[in-house]
Scaffold this active site. Sequence first.
Site, PDB file in Angstrom:
ATOM      1  N   GLU A  53      12.762  19.372   8.603  1.00  0.00           N
ATOM      2  CA  GLU A  53      12.921  20.414   9.835  1.00  0.00           C
ATOM      3  C   GLU A  53      12.719  21.788   9.807  1.00  0.00           C
ATOM      4  O   GLU A  53      11.930  22.566   9.344  1.00  0.00           O
ATOM      5  CB  GLU A  53      14.408  20.243  10.950  1.00  0.00           C
ATOM      6  CG  GLU A  53      14.381  18.672  11.195  1.00  0.00           C
ATOM      7  CD  GLU A  53      14.840  17.582  10.453  1.00  0.00           C
ATOM      8  OE1 GLU A  53      15.766  17.060  11.157  1.00  0.00           O
ATOM      9  OE2 GLU A  53      14.564  17.514   9.304  1.00  0.00           O
ATOM     10  N   ALA A 157       2.502 -14.826  -7.350  1.00  0.00           N
ATOM     11  CA  ALA A 157       0.522 -14.925  -7.867  1.00  0.00           C
ATOM     12  C   ALA A 157       0.222 -16.481  -8.295  1.00  0.00           C
ATOM     13  O   ALA A 157       1.391 -16.920  -9.097  1.00  0.00           O
ATOM     14  CB  ALA A 157      -0.516 -13.686  -8.517  1.00  0.00           C
ATOM     15  N   TRP A 178      -3.412 -14.320 -16.661  1.00  0.00           N
ATOM     16  CA  TRP A 178      -3.737 -13.367 -15.464  1.00  0.00           C
ATOM     17  C   TRP A 178      -4.087 -14.464 -14.581  1.00  0.00           C
ATOM     18  O   TRP A 178      -4.882 -15.127 -14.760  1.00  0.00           O
ATOM     19  CB  TRP A 178      -4.503 -12.132 -15.807  1.00  0.00           C
ATOM     20  CG  TRP A 178      -3.451 -11.257 -16.570  1.00  0.00           C
ATOM     21  CD1 TRP A 178      -3.626 -11.143 -18.119  1.00  0.00           C
ATOM     22  CD2 TRP A 178      -2.529 -10.561 -16.001  1.00  0.00           C
ATOM     23  NE1 TRP A 178      -3.100  -9.966 -18.507  1.00  0.00           N
ATOM     24  CE2 TRP A 178      -1.928  -9.576 -17.101  1.00  0.00           C
ATOM     25  CE3 TRP A 178      -2.171 -10.565 -14.294  1.00  0.00           C
ATOM     26  CZ2 TRP A 178      -1.248  -8.479 -16.873  1.00  0.00           C
ATOM     27  CZ3 TRP A 178      -0.827  -9.301 -14.873  1.00  0.00           C
ATOM     28  CH2 TRP A 178      -0.594  -8.259 -15.803  1.00  0.00           C
ATOM     29  N   ARG A 192       4.849  -1.100  -6.730  1.00  0.00           N
ATOM     30  CA  ARG A 192       6.358  -0.430  -7.828  1.00  0.00           C
ATOM     31  C   ARG A 192       6.744   1.148  -7.974  1.00  0.00           C
ATOM     32  O   ARG A 192       7.650   1.089  -8.378  1.00  0.00           O
ATOM     33  CB  ARG A 192       5.988  -1.059  -9.482  1.00  0.00           C
ATOM     34  CG  ARG A 192       5.445  -2.422  -9.587  1.00  0.00           C
ATOM     35  CD  ARG A 192       5.456  -2.366 -10.860  1.00  0.00           C
ATOM     36  NE  ARG A 192       5.558  -4.195 -11.165  1.00  0.00           N
ATOM     37  CZ  ARG A 192       5.362  -4.494 -12.540  1.00  0.00           C
ATOM     38  NH1 ARG A 192       5.223  -4.311 -13.802  1.00  0.00           N
ATOM     39  NH2 ARG A 192       5.248  -6.175 -12.347  1.00  0.00           N
ATOM     40  N   THR A 204      11.222 -15.629 -16.938  1.00  0.00           N
ATOM     41  CA  THR A 204      10.123 -14.874 -16.570  1.00  0.00           C
ATOM     42  C   THR A 204       9.719 -13.608 -18.558  1.00  0.00           C
ATOM     43  O   THR A 204       8.975 -12.914 -18.409  1.00  0.00           O
ATOM     44  CB  THR A 204      10.112 -14.234 -15.696  1.00  0.00           C
ATOM     45  OG1 THR A 204       9.690 -15.125 -14.339  1.00  0.00           O
ATOM     46  CG2 THR A 204       9.033 -12.714 -15.731  1.00  0.00           C
ATOM     47  N   GLU A 291      10.170  -9.980  -8.943  1.00  0.00           N
ATOM     48  CA  GLU A 291       9.164 -10.255  -8.937  1.00  0.00           C
ATOM     49  C   GLU A 291       8.803 -11.879  -9.647  1.00  0.00           C
ATOM     50  O   GLU A 291       8.240 -13.015 -11.028  1.00  0.00           O
ATOM     51  CB  GLU A 291       8.330  -9.821  -9.848  1.00  0.00           C
ATOM     52  CG  GLU A 291       7.621  -8.387  -9.309  1.00  0.00           C
ATOM     53  CD  GLU A 291       6.552  -8.382  -9.883  1.00  0.00           C
ATOM     54  OE1 GLU A 291       6.044  -8.900 -11.063  1.00  0.00           O
ATOM     55  OE2 GLU A 291       5.976  -6.960  -9.346  1.00  0.00           O
ATOM     56  N   SER A 299      15.783 -18.828  -4.974  1.00  0.00           N
ATOM     57  CA  SER A 299      17.109 -19.132  -4.480  1.00  0.00           C
ATOM     58  C   SER A 299      17.042 -17.823  -3.472  1.00  0.00           C
ATOM     59  O   SER A 299      17.543 -18.051  -2.250  1.00  0.00           O
ATOM     60  CB  SER A 299      17.801 -18.073  -5.639  1.00  0.00           C
ATOM     61  OG  SER A 299      17.775 -19.168  -6.550  1.00  0.00           O
TER      62      SER A 299
END
Length: 349
Positions: A53, A157, A178, A192, A204, A291, A299
Amino acid sequence: MNIHEKYIKRCIELAQNGFGTTYPNPMVGSVIVYEDKIIGEGWHKKAGEPHAEVNAVRSVKDKSLLKKATIYVSLEPCSHFGKTPPCCDLIIEHKIPNIVVGTVDPNEKVAGNGIKKLIASGANVVVGVLEKECYELNKRFFTFHQQKRPYIILKWAQSQDDFLSPEKETNQDRKPVWITNQYSRQLVHKWRSEEQAILVGTKTVIDDNPKLNVRDWSGNNPVRVVLDQNNRISKDSFIFDDSIKTIIFTKSEISLSAENTTFEVIDFNENIIPQILAVLYQNQIQSIIIEGGLQTLQSFIDQNIWDEARIFVGKTIFGNGTKAPILQMKNVTKTYIQNDELINVRNHD
Protein backbone atom coordinates in the site's frame (compact mmCIF):
# COMPACT_ATOMS: atom_id res chain seq x y z
CA MET A 1 -15.34 -10.43 -14.32
CA ASN A 2 -16.56 -7.35 -12.42
CA ILE A 3 -14.51 -4.23 -11.84
CA HIS A 4 -13.36 -5.25 -8.33
CA GLU A 5 -12.18 -8.64 -9.59
CA LYS A 6 -10.29 -6.96 -12.44
CA TYR A 7 -8.18 -4.88 -10.07
CA ILE A 8 -7.70 -7.55 -7.38
CA LYS A 9 -6.40 -9.78 -10.20
CA ARG A 10 -3.85 -7.07 -10.94
CA CYS A 11 -2.95 -6.96 -7.21
CA ILE A 12 -2.23 -10.70 -7.32
CA GLU A 13 -0.03 -10.29 -10.41
CA LEU A 14 1.96 -7.56 -8.68
CA ALA A 15 2.27 -9.54 -5.44
CA GLN A 16 3.86 -12.48 -7.26
CA ASN A 17 6.91 -10.32 -7.96
CA GLY A 18 7.82 -10.87 -4.29
CA PHE A 19 7.77 -14.69 -4.47
CA GLY A 20 10.61 -16.03 -2.32
CA THR A 21 11.78 -12.62 -1.02
CA THR A 22 9.07 -11.46 1.41
CA TYR A 23 9.41 -14.14 4.15
CA PRO A 24 8.24 -14.07 6.89
CA ASN A 25 5.78 -11.55 5.45
CA PRO A 26 3.11 -12.46 2.90
CA MET A 27 3.16 -11.47 -0.76
CA VAL A 28 0.88 -8.46 -1.24
CA GLY A 29 -0.03 -6.29 -4.22
CA SER A 30 -1.94 -3.01 -4.25
CA VAL A 31 -3.55 -0.89 -6.96
CA ILE A 32 -5.05 2.61 -6.66
CA VAL A 33 -7.83 3.45 -9.11
CA TYR A 34 -9.53 6.73 -10.01
CA GLU A 35 -12.35 6.81 -12.58
CA ASP A 36 -11.53 3.25 -13.74
CA LYS A 37 -7.90 4.13 -14.38
CA ILE A 38 -4.89 2.90 -12.42
CA ILE A 39 -3.08 5.91 -10.95
CA GLY A 40 -0.73 3.99 -8.66
CA GLU A 41 0.42 0.46 -7.90
CA GLY A 42 3.00 -1.39 -5.83
CA TRP A 43 3.92 -4.64 -4.13
CA HIS A 44 5.77 -5.74 -1.02
CA LYS A 45 9.34 -6.65 -1.96
CA LYS A 46 11.08 -7.67 1.27
CA ALA A 47 10.48 -7.86 5.03
CA GLY A 48 11.41 -4.57 6.66
CA GLU A 49 10.80 -2.63 3.44
CA PRO A 50 7.60 -0.67 2.65
CA HIS A 51 4.38 -2.63 2.27
CA ALA A 52 2.41 -2.79 -0.98
CA GLU A 53 0.00 0.00 0.00
CA VAL A 54 2.89 2.36 0.82
CA ASN A 55 4.55 1.70 -2.54
CA ALA A 56 1.22 2.19 -4.33
CA VAL A 57 0.52 5.54 -2.61
CA ARG A 58 4.07 6.74 -3.27
CA SER A 59 3.67 5.97 -6.99
CA VAL A 60 0.63 8.30 -7.36
CA LYS A 61 1.77 11.50 -9.05
CA ASP A 62 -1.26 13.65 -8.14
CA LYS A 63 -1.88 12.91 -4.45
CA SER A 64 -5.04 15.08 -4.44
CA LEU A 65 -6.80 12.28 -6.37
CA LEU A 66 -6.41 9.90 -3.40
CA LYS A 67 -9.41 11.52 -1.65
CA LYS A 68 -11.64 10.34 -4.52
CA ALA A 69 -9.92 7.03 -5.32
CA THR A 70 -10.29 3.34 -4.49
CA ILE A 71 -7.37 1.34 -3.15
CA TYR A 72 -7.31 -2.38 -3.93
CA VAL A 73 -5.15 -4.74 -1.88
CA SER A 74 -4.86 -8.54 -2.12
CA LEU A 75 -4.54 -8.96 1.68
CA GLU A 76 -6.06 -6.97 4.54
CA PRO A 77 -3.99 -3.85 5.35
CA CYS A 78 -2.02 -4.24 8.58
CA SER A 79 -3.15 -2.43 11.72
CA HIS A 80 -0.10 -2.95 13.97
CA PHE A 81 3.41 -1.53 14.27
CA GLY A 82 5.99 -4.06 13.11
CA LYS A 83 9.16 -3.14 11.23
CA THR A 84 6.99 -0.61 9.40
CA PRO A 85 3.98 1.54 10.51
CA PRO A 86 0.38 0.31 10.01
CA CYS A 87 -0.89 0.61 6.43
CA CYS A 88 -4.38 1.38 7.78
CA ASP A 89 -3.06 4.63 9.22
CA LEU A 90 -1.58 5.59 5.84
CA ILE A 91 -4.90 4.95 4.06
CA ILE A 92 -6.81 6.95 6.70
CA GLU A 93 -4.22 9.76 6.64
CA HIS A 94 -4.63 10.18 2.88
CA LYS A 95 -8.44 10.01 3.24
CA ILE A 96 -8.80 7.27 0.61
CA PRO A 97 -12.58 6.67 0.78
CA ASN A 98 -12.90 3.20 -0.78
CA ILE A 99 -10.94 0.07 0.09
CA VAL A 100 -11.35 -3.33 -1.61
CA VAL A 101 -9.64 -6.28 0.09
CA GLY A 102 -9.00 -9.74 -1.40
CA THR A 103 -8.95 -11.68 1.87
CA VAL A 104 -8.58 -11.24 5.64
CA ASP A 105 -5.07 -11.59 7.13
CA PRO A 106 -4.79 -14.79 9.31
CA ASN A 107 -1.95 -13.33 11.41
CA GLU A 108 -3.38 -12.86 14.92
CA LYS A 109 -1.74 -9.41 15.03
CA VAL A 110 -4.09 -8.33 12.22
CA ALA A 111 -6.96 -10.84 11.80
CA GLY A 112 -9.74 -8.39 10.88
CA ASN A 113 -8.49 -5.50 13.01
CA GLY A 114 -7.31 -3.60 9.95
CA ILE A 115 -10.75 -3.85 8.35
CA LYS A 116 -12.43 -2.75 11.60
CA LYS A 117 -10.13 0.26 11.88
CA LEU A 118 -10.86 1.34 8.29
CA ILE A 119 -14.64 0.98 8.75
CA ALA A 120 -14.42 2.95 12.03
CA SER A 121 -12.71 5.78 10.13
CA GLY A 122 -15.78 6.07 7.86
CA ALA A 123 -14.31 4.36 4.78
CA ASN A 124 -16.30 2.08 2.47
CA VAL A 125 -14.72 -1.38 2.75
CA VAL A 126 -15.42 -4.41 0.55
CA VAL A 127 -13.87 -7.74 1.63
CA GLY A 128 -13.61 -11.14 -0.08
CA VAL A 129 -12.97 -10.39 -3.76
CA LEU A 130 -11.24 -13.33 -5.52
CA GLU A 131 -10.77 -14.72 -2.02
CA LYS A 132 -9.79 -18.23 -3.16
CA GLU A 133 -7.13 -16.84 -5.53
CA CYS A 134 -5.76 -14.53 -2.81
CA TYR A 135 -5.56 -17.48 -0.40
CA GLU A 136 -3.73 -19.55 -3.03
CA LEU A 137 -1.23 -16.72 -3.51
CA ASN A 138 -0.29 -16.88 0.19
CA LYS A 139 -0.98 -20.56 0.96
CA ARG A 140 2.36 -20.78 2.80
CA PHE A 141 1.56 -17.78 5.01
CA PHE A 142 -1.98 -19.04 5.72
CA THR A 143 -0.83 -22.60 6.52
CA PHE A 144 1.85 -21.27 8.89
CA HIS A 145 -0.56 -19.02 10.82
CA GLN A 146 -3.61 -21.28 10.79
CA GLN A 147 -2.00 -24.72 11.25
CA LYS A 148 1.14 -23.62 13.13
CA ARG A 149 3.42 -25.45 10.72
CA PRO A 150 5.17 -24.83 7.40
CA TYR A 151 3.52 -25.51 4.04
CA ILE A 152 4.93 -28.92 3.07
CA ILE A 153 5.98 -29.83 -0.47
CA LEU A 154 7.07 -33.43 -1.13
CA LYS A 155 9.47 -33.74 -4.07
CA TRP A 156 11.19 -36.68 -5.68
CA ALA A 157 12.31 -38.06 -9.05
CA GLN A 158 11.64 -41.66 -10.01
CA SER A 159 12.57 -43.91 -12.89
CA GLN A 160 10.11 -45.24 -15.44
CA ASP A 161 9.89 -48.45 -13.35
CA ASP A 162 9.24 -46.57 -10.07
CA PHE A 163 12.67 -46.53 -8.40
CA LEU A 164 14.26 -43.55 -6.63
CA SER A 165 17.76 -44.90 -7.21
CA PRO A 166 19.51 -48.07 -8.40
CA GLU A 167 21.30 -50.51 -6.09
CA LYS A 168 24.54 -48.83 -5.04
CA GLU A 169 27.87 -50.60 -4.87
CA THR A 170 29.57 -50.10 -1.52
CA ASN A 171 32.69 -48.53 -3.06
CA GLN A 172 30.71 -46.10 -5.23
CA ASP A 173 31.37 -42.35 -4.95
CA ARG A 174 29.05 -40.23 -2.79
CA LYS A 175 27.10 -38.53 -5.54
CA PRO A 176 23.52 -38.59 -6.81
CA VAL A 177 22.32 -40.67 -9.75
CA TRP A 178 20.45 -38.32 -12.10
CA ILE A 179 17.03 -39.42 -13.37
CA THR A 180 15.88 -36.11 -14.86
CA ASN A 181 17.23 -33.75 -17.51
CA GLN A 182 19.09 -30.48 -16.88
CA TYR A 183 15.96 -28.35 -17.30
CA SER A 184 14.08 -30.29 -14.64
CA ARG A 185 17.08 -29.92 -12.33
CA GLN A 186 17.14 -26.19 -12.96
CA LEU A 187 13.43 -26.00 -12.10
CA VAL A 188 14.15 -27.74 -8.78
CA HIS A 189 16.72 -25.04 -7.97
CA LYS A 190 14.14 -22.38 -8.82
CA TRP A 191 11.75 -24.09 -6.37
CA ARG A 192 14.45 -24.08 -3.69
CA SER A 193 14.82 -20.31 -4.09
CA GLU A 194 11.06 -19.91 -3.51
CA GLU A 195 10.77 -21.97 -0.31
CA GLN A 196 12.30 -21.31 3.10
CA ALA A 197 13.73 -24.73 3.90
CA ILE A 198 14.63 -28.12 2.47
CA LEU A 199 14.68 -31.41 4.42
CA VAL A 200 16.47 -34.70 3.81
CA GLY A 201 17.10 -37.87 5.82
CA THR A 202 20.39 -39.42 6.91
CA LYS A 203 20.70 -41.95 4.07
CA THR A 204 20.29 -39.27 1.39
CA VAL A 205 23.22 -37.29 2.82
CA ILE A 206 25.42 -40.39 3.33
CA ASP A 207 24.72 -41.69 -0.21
CA ASP A 208 24.63 -38.46 -2.25
CA ASN A 209 26.48 -35.81 -0.19
CA PRO A 210 24.09 -33.08 -1.47
CA LYS A 211 24.74 -29.33 -1.14
CA LEU A 212 20.99 -28.56 -0.92
CA ASN A 213 21.56 -25.05 -2.25
CA VAL A 214 20.57 -22.90 -5.23
CA ARG A 215 23.26 -23.34 -7.88
CA ASP A 216 21.35 -23.34 -11.17
CA TRP A 217 19.12 -20.39 -10.34
CA SER A 218 19.38 -16.93 -8.82
CA GLY A 219 17.84 -16.49 -5.38
CA ASN A 220 18.09 -17.26 -1.68
CA ASN A 221 19.35 -20.61 -0.44
CA PRO A 222 16.81 -22.47 1.70
CA VAL A 223 17.58 -23.43 5.29
CA ARG A 224 18.97 -26.99 5.24
CA VAL A 225 17.16 -29.37 7.57
CA VAL A 226 18.72 -32.79 8.12
CA LEU A 227 17.71 -35.86 10.14
CA ASP A 228 20.71 -37.59 11.73
CA GLN A 229 19.51 -39.58 14.73
CA ASN A 230 22.83 -41.24 15.63
CA ASN A 231 25.26 -38.64 14.23
CA ARG A 232 26.25 -40.95 11.39
CA ILE A 233 26.88 -38.25 8.79
CA SER A 234 30.55 -37.58 8.12
CA LYS A 235 31.71 -34.10 9.19
CA ASP A 236 33.34 -33.55 5.79
CA SER A 237 29.89 -33.61 4.14
CA PHE A 238 28.70 -30.47 2.38
CA ILE A 239 25.91 -29.96 4.93
CA PHE A 240 28.58 -29.19 7.54
CA ASP A 241 30.33 -26.50 5.45
CA ASP A 242 28.48 -23.77 7.43
CA SER A 243 27.79 -21.83 4.21
CA ILE A 244 24.01 -21.91 4.76
CA LYS A 245 21.88 -21.99 7.89
CA THR A 246 21.49 -25.69 8.75
CA ILE A 247 19.32 -27.39 11.40
CA ILE A 248 20.24 -30.97 12.28
CA PHE A 249 17.78 -33.13 14.21
CA THR A 250 19.57 -35.66 16.37
CA LYS A 251 19.13 -37.90 19.43
CA SER A 252 22.09 -36.34 21.25
CA GLU A 253 23.74 -33.01 20.58
CA ILE A 254 27.35 -32.90 19.47
CA SER A 255 29.78 -30.01 19.74
CA LEU A 256 30.62 -28.27 16.50
CA SER A 257 32.10 -24.80 16.34
CA ALA A 258 29.89 -23.50 13.56
CA GLU A 259 27.94 -20.26 13.43
CA ASN A 260 25.33 -21.36 10.92
CA THR A 261 24.73 -24.93 12.09
CA THR A 262 22.48 -25.82 15.03
CA PHE A 263 21.54 -29.17 16.56
CA GLU A 264 18.01 -29.86 17.77
CA VAL A 265 17.61 -32.83 20.10
CA ILE A 266 14.32 -34.70 19.65
CA ASP A 267 12.93 -38.01 20.91
CA PHE A 268 13.25 -40.54 18.07
CA ASN A 269 11.24 -43.09 20.12
CA GLU A 270 8.21 -40.85 19.65
CA ASN A 271 6.60 -39.60 16.42
CA ILE A 272 9.29 -37.24 15.08
CA ILE A 273 7.23 -35.31 12.51
CA PRO A 274 5.26 -33.14 15.00
CA GLN A 275 8.53 -32.46 16.86
CA ILE A 276 10.28 -31.38 13.65
CA LEU A 277 7.38 -29.15 12.61
CA ALA A 278 7.23 -27.52 16.06
CA VAL A 279 10.92 -26.54 15.79
CA LEU A 280 10.45 -25.24 12.23
CA TYR A 281 7.45 -23.18 13.40
CA GLN A 282 9.56 -21.70 16.23
CA ASN A 283 12.17 -20.82 13.59
CA GLN A 284 9.50 -18.91 11.58
CA ILE A 285 9.85 -21.29 8.62
CA GLN A 286 6.70 -21.01 6.51
CA SER A 287 7.48 -23.54 3.78
CA ILE A 288 9.65 -26.62 3.31
CA ILE A 289 10.51 -29.03 0.51
CA ILE A 290 10.92 -32.65 1.65
CA GLU A 291 13.47 -34.06 -0.80
CA GLY A 292 14.09 -37.52 0.60
CA GLY A 293 14.78 -40.22 1.06
CA LEU A 294 12.15 -42.90 0.84
CA GLN A 295 11.59 -43.39 4.58
CA THR A 296 11.34 -39.64 5.25
CA LEU A 297 8.94 -39.01 2.35
CA GLN A 298 6.78 -42.04 3.17
CA SER A 299 6.50 -40.96 6.83
CA PHE A 300 4.95 -37.63 5.81
CA ILE A 301 2.62 -39.41 3.35
CA ASP A 302 1.53 -42.09 5.85
CA GLN A 303 0.71 -39.46 8.49
CA ASN A 304 -1.05 -37.33 5.85
CA ILE A 305 1.01 -34.28 6.82
CA TRP A 306 1.76 -32.68 3.45
CA ASP A 307 0.18 -30.12 1.15
CA GLU A 308 1.62 -30.74 -2.30
CA ALA A 309 3.75 -33.36 -4.07
CA ARG A 310 5.93 -32.73 -7.12
CA ILE A 311 7.07 -35.94 -8.77
CA PHE A 312 9.37 -36.20 -11.77
CA VAL A 313 9.23 -39.38 -13.84
CA GLY A 314 12.27 -39.82 -16.08
CA LYS A 315 12.86 -42.19 -18.98
CA THR A 316 15.51 -44.15 -17.06
CA ILE A 317 14.88 -47.81 -16.15
CA PHE A 318 16.81 -49.18 -13.15
CA GLY A 319 15.38 -52.70 -12.82
CA ASN A 320 16.03 -52.71 -9.06
CA GLY A 321 17.04 -50.40 -6.22
CA THR A 322 15.15 -48.16 -3.79
CA LYS A 323 11.44 -48.09 -4.59
CA ALA A 324 9.66 -44.73 -4.92
CA PRO A 325 7.17 -43.64 -2.22
CA ILE A 326 3.58 -44.84 -2.51
CA LEU A 327 1.15 -41.94 -2.83
CA GLN A 328 -2.53 -41.97 -3.72
CA MET A 329 -2.84 -39.81 -6.81
CA LYS A 330 -5.69 -37.29 -6.51
CA ASN A 331 -6.03 -33.65 -7.59
CA VAL A 332 -3.36 -34.34 -10.20
CA THR A 333 -1.98 -32.11 -12.95
CA LYS A 334 0.72 -33.24 -15.38
CA THR A 335 3.22 -31.29 -17.46
CA TYR A 336 6.27 -32.26 -19.51
CA ILE A 337 9.79 -30.88 -19.49
CA GLN A 338 11.18 -32.41 -22.66
CA ASN A 339 11.07 -36.18 -21.90
CA ASP A 340 10.48 -35.77 -18.16
CA GLU A 341 6.94 -36.03 -16.85
CA LEU A 342 6.15 -33.74 -13.90
CA ILE A 343 3.19 -34.81 -11.77
CA ASN A 344 1.79 -32.27 -9.31
CA VAL A 345 -0.52 -33.62 -6.60
CA ARG A 346 -2.51 -31.46 -4.17
CA ASN A 347 -3.56 -32.96 -0.84
CA HIS A 348 -6.67 -30.76 -0.67
CA ASP A 349 -8.83 -28.85 -3.11
